[in-house]
Design a protein around this motif. Structure first.
Motif, PDB file in Angstrom:
ATOM      1  N   ALA A 119       0.709  -1.022   0.086  1.00  0.00           N
ATOM      2  CA  ALA A 119       0.142   0.126   0.008  1.00  0.00           C
ATOM      3  C   ALA A 119       0.839   1.404   0.007  1.00  0.00           C
ATOM      4  CB  ALA A 119      -0.953   0.023   1.125  1.00  0.00           C
ATOM      5  N   VAL A 120       2.047   1.074   0.314  1.00  0.00           N
ATOM      6  CA  VAL A 120       3.065   2.117   0.254  1.00  0.00           C
ATOM      7  C   VAL A 120       4.040   2.265  -0.882  1.00  0.00           C
ATOM      8  CG1 VAL A 120       3.071   2.525   2.896  1.00  0.00           C
ATOM      9  CG2 VAL A 120       4.679   1.157   1.793  1.00  0.00           C
ATOM     10  N   PRO A 121       4.544   3.508  -1.305  1.00  0.00           N
ATOM     11  CA  PRO A 121       5.430   3.312  -2.760  1.00  0.00           C
ATOM     12  C   PRO A 121       6.729   2.641  -2.230  1.00  0.00           C
ATOM     13  CG  PRO A 121       5.143   5.699  -1.708  1.00  0.00           C
ATOM     14  CD  PRO A 121       4.402   4.584  -0.940  1.00  0.00           C
ATOM     15  N   THR A 122       7.396   2.207  -3.446  1.00  0.00           N
ATOM     16  CA  THR A 122       8.598   1.462  -3.187  1.00  0.00           C
ATOM     17  C   THR A 122       9.568   2.154  -4.095  1.00  0.00           C
ATOM     18  OG1 THR A 122       7.686  -0.940  -2.776  1.00  0.00           O
ATOM     19  CG2 THR A 122      10.041  -0.676  -3.720  1.00  0.00           C
ATOM     20  N   VAL A 123      10.507   2.571  -3.518  1.00  0.00           N
ATOM     21  CA  VAL A 123      11.722   3.382  -4.408  1.00  0.00           C
ATOM     22  C   VAL A 123      12.813   2.326  -4.590  1.00  0.00           C
ATOM     23  CG1 VAL A 123      13.470   4.951  -4.384  1.00  0.00           C
ATOM     24  CG2 VAL A 123      11.127   5.806  -3.699  1.00  0.00           C
ATOM     25  N   ILE A 124      13.505   2.133  -5.780  1.00  0.00           N
ATOM     26  CA  ILE A 124      14.552   1.177  -6.058  1.00  0.00           C
ATOM     27  C   ILE A 124      15.838   2.104  -6.336  1.00  0.00           C
ATOM     28  CG2 ILE A 124      13.057  -0.634  -6.190  1.00  0.00           C
ATOM     29  CD1 ILE A 124      13.550  -0.701  -9.013  1.00  0.00           C
ATOM     30  N   THR A 125      16.854   1.774  -5.545  1.00  0.00           N
ATOM     31  CA  THR A 125      17.996   2.075  -6.249  1.00  0.00           C
ATOM     32  C   THR A 125      18.762   1.172  -7.214  1.00  0.00           C
ATOM     33  OG1 THR A 125      18.466   3.828  -4.389  1.00  0.00           O
ATOM     34  CG2 THR A 125      20.298   3.114  -5.854  1.00  0.00           C
ATOM     35  N   CYS A 126      18.823   1.785  -8.441  1.00  0.00           N
ATOM     36  CA  CYS A 126      19.555   0.820  -9.488  1.00  0.00           C
ATOM     37  C   CYS A 126      21.130   0.942  -9.430  1.00  0.00           C
ATOM     38  CB  CYS A 126      19.109   1.322 -10.845  1.00  0.00           C
ATOM     39  SG  CYS A 126      17.398   1.165 -10.945  1.00  0.00           S
ATOM     40  N   HIS A 127      21.853  -0.242  -9.045  1.00  0.00           N
ATOM     41  CA  HIS A 127      23.310  -0.246  -8.743  1.00  0.00           C
ATOM     42  C   HIS A 127      23.819  -0.939 -10.061  1.00  0.00           C
ATOM     43  CE1 HIS A 127      23.166   1.196  -4.705  1.00  0.00           C
ATOM     44  NE2 HIS A 127      22.026   0.396  -4.501  1.00  0.00           N
ATOM     45  N   LEU A 128      23.059  -1.318 -11.252  1.00  0.00           N
ATOM     46  CA  LEU A 128      23.627  -1.857 -12.327  1.00  0.00           C
ATOM     47  C   LEU A 128      23.308  -1.008 -13.459  1.00  0.00           C
ATOM     48  CD1 LEU A 128      21.378  -4.955 -11.452  1.00  0.00           C
ATOM     49  CD2 LEU A 128      23.783  -4.748 -11.061  1.00  0.00           C
ATOM     50  N   THR A 129      23.893  -1.732 -14.375  1.00  0.00           N
ATOM     51  CA  THR A 129      23.737  -1.143 -15.906  1.00  0.00           C
ATOM     52  C   THR A 129      22.562  -1.473 -16.358  1.00  0.00           C
ATOM     53  OG1 THR A 129      24.635  -2.938 -16.820  1.00  0.00           O
ATOM     54  CG2 THR A 129      26.443  -1.292 -16.420  1.00  0.00           C
ATOM     55  N   MET A 130      21.911  -0.653 -17.314  1.00  0.00           N
ATOM     56  CA  MET A 130      20.498  -0.714 -17.632  1.00  0.00           C
ATOM     57  C   MET A 130      20.403  -1.542 -19.055  1.00  0.00           C
ATOM     58  SD  MET A 130      18.610   0.580 -15.535  1.00  0.00           S
ATOM     59  CE  MET A 130      19.586  -0.100 -14.190  1.00  0.00           C
ATOM     60  N   ASP A 131      21.495  -2.002 -19.392  1.00  0.00           N
ATOM     61  CA  ASP A 131      21.474  -2.767 -20.830  1.00  0.00           C
ATOM     62  C   ASP A 131      21.110  -4.042 -20.549  1.00  0.00           C
ATOM     63  OD1 ASP A 131      23.751  -3.345 -19.561  1.00  0.00           O
ATOM     64  OD2 ASP A 131      25.168  -2.891 -21.180  1.00  0.00           O
ATOM     65  N   GLY A 132      20.665  -4.905 -21.508  1.00  0.00           N
ATOM     66  CA  GLY A 132      20.752  -6.304 -21.408  1.00  0.00           C
ATOM     67  C   GLY A 132      19.730  -6.762 -20.664  1.00  0.00           C
ATOM     68  N   GLU A 133      19.664  -7.829 -19.980  1.00  0.00           N
ATOM     69  CA  GLU A 133      18.565  -8.468 -19.342  1.00  0.00           C
ATOM     70  C   GLU A 133      18.441  -7.464 -17.931  1.00  0.00           C
ATOM     71  OE1 GLU A 133      19.699 -12.607 -18.367  1.00  0.00           O
ATOM     72  OE2 GLU A 133      18.781 -13.264 -20.295  1.00  0.00           O
ATOM     73  N   PHE A 134      19.013  -6.879 -17.425  1.00  0.00           N
ATOM     74  CA  PHE A 134      18.865  -6.059 -16.275  1.00  0.00           C
ATOM     75  C   PHE A 134      17.896  -5.060 -16.843  1.00  0.00           C
ATOM     76  CE2 PHE A 134      23.273  -7.484 -14.642  1.00  0.00           C
ATOM     77  CZ  PHE A 134      22.772  -8.347 -13.570  1.00  0.00           C
ATOM     78  N   GLY A 135      18.195  -4.292 -17.808  1.00  0.00           N
ATOM     79  CA  GLY A 135      17.455  -3.426 -18.524  1.00  0.00           C
ATOM     80  C   GLY A 135      16.127  -3.836 -18.678  1.00  0.00           C
ATOM     81  N   ASP A 136      15.849  -5.041 -19.210  1.00  0.00           N
ATOM     82  CA  ASP A 136      14.459  -5.756 -19.531  1.00  0.00           C
ATOM     83  C   ASP A 136      13.980  -5.879 -18.224  1.00  0.00           C
ATOM     84  OD1 ASP A 136      15.194  -5.783 -22.262  1.00  0.00           O
ATOM     85  OD2 ASP A 136      15.954  -7.947 -22.202  1.00  0.00           O
TER      86      ASP A 136
END
Length: 371
Positions: A119-136
């Motif tokens: 019910a509350v929002p979730t913020v995620i910090t991305c510590h990875l590159t956004m290419d390939g499967e991580f981006g997907d």
């Protein structure tokens, strides 16, 4: 740091923040663990700003936050396997069901899969590159999360994702010793992966006539394979592997080195070791991939290069840079208080926007407990 204005609905007072760390190391870590170091510093910074932080992680408590452990001992030897990450996420989700919070801040990989159930929002910090499967993967999460980039370069690489802002990582500068007089050897420090360019660092140091010390994580099969093929054959009297340095040893190496070599071969999302080196007064010689130009002030706190053949000359030139300028650069741009303030702005913005969306249906505005 994040540059967004204070959002409509901005309100004072402390927030109840649940911070979810990855499961692989203690927070803070004894040795390797850049994310865990960042999380520990963020917890400290938020607590000083009057927020109530609950940390979900693995191992033993090591911060001022209330601590809930998903593993009594971090499964560090299993890093890279799926099950410890998935089990950590499931246990964290179960722990969350008994907490009241205003926002969840998740640094784990699998944890955000549960965000839509909250019910509350979730913020995620991305510590990875956004290419390939991580981006997907991040694209597949949909609107259940909002994302914070650790560099503008990372955000630019995937502008279509639901970014709430950019907040650079930080270090507790006082915990890093400043040393003006440097020794004559150079340092490479990180994890042994081809993307981190340890083999190029050895070649460059040798071409510059400098001894090089290498310290880093060598536990995963891919790291051992890379080390055996590309690093071990290059070792010798002028190139020494000293193991994985603990927190004390890392600081001693960073403070003493003539410079830090960071010849990354990928789009580096941030690079914590660069600000750790500069906090010690040690300049950085790096390739300008990813966030490097945001972190290193070219010609002031190090050199940002394009090609391997430029490295030897830059290694020599690094000795002419001012160690005080390196440390001041970190204090001005990568301090813990600035990072904590940046995340607080993100939290309040996200909470206000979530409350505004909920108002027509619920008729109320404000912070929501986790059910």
């Amino acid at each position: 740091m994040i540059a967004e204005e204070e959002p409509a609905g901005w309100r004072g007072g402390g927030l109840r923040v649940v911070m979810i760390a990855p499961p692989w190391y203690d927070v803070p870590p004894a040795a390797y663990g850049g994310i865990e170091s960042m999380v520990a510093d963020l917890v400290a910074g938020l607590s000083r700003r009057g927020h109530e932080v609950t940390l979900i992680g693995a191992g033993k408590p090591g911060t001022s936050a209330r601590f809930l452990a998903t593993y009594a001992v971090p499964p560090s030897e299993r890093i890279g396997e799926a099950m410890p990450e998935v089990l950590h996420a499931a246990r964290a989700h179960g722990m969350l069901s008994g907490l009241e919070t205003d926002i969840v801040h998740d640094h784990s990989l699998a944890g955000p899969l549960h965000a839509g159930c909250r019910a509350v929002p979730t913020v995620i910090t991305c510590h990875l590159t956004m290419d390939g499967e991580f981006g997907d993967y991040y694209r597949s999460l949909g609107t259940g999360v909002v994302m914070v980039g650790i560099s503008r370069a990372q955000r630019r690489s995937a502008p279509e994702l639901p970014w709430a802002g950019v907040v650079h990582n930080a270090v507790d500068i006082a915990s890093f010793p400043f040393r003006e007089d440097k020794e004559d050897w150079v340092l490479w420090l990180g994890r042994f992966n081809e993307d981190k360019g340890a083999h190029l660092a050895i070649d460059a140091a040798r071409a510059a006539g400098r001894r090089i010390m290498l310290a880093g994580k060598l536990t995963e099969p891919v790291e051992r394979d890379y080390f055996a093929e590309h690093v071990a054959p290059r070792l010798g009297a002028d190139a020494e592997y000293v193991g994985e340095a603990d927190a004390v040893g890392k600081r001693e190496l960073l403070a003493a080195a003539h410079c830090l070599l960071f010849p990354v071969l990928w789009e580096e999302p941030f690079g914590m070791v660069m600000i750790e080196a500069m906090a010690c007064g040690t300049p950085v010689v790096a390739f300008g991939r990813g966030a490097v130009p945001e972190v290193v002030a070219d010609g002031v706190t190090g050199f940002v290069l394009d090609r391997p053949e430029e490295l030897p000359e830059a290694i020599e030139a690094a000795g002419k840079l001012d160690p005080h300028a390196c440390r001041s650069h970190v204090a001005d741009h990568f301090g813990v208080e600035a990072m904590a303030a940046g995340y607080e702005r993100v939290y309040r913005k996200v909470i206000a926007e979530a409350a505004a969306r909920a108002e027509p249906a619920g008729g109320t505005r404000g912070l929501m407990p986790l059910n």
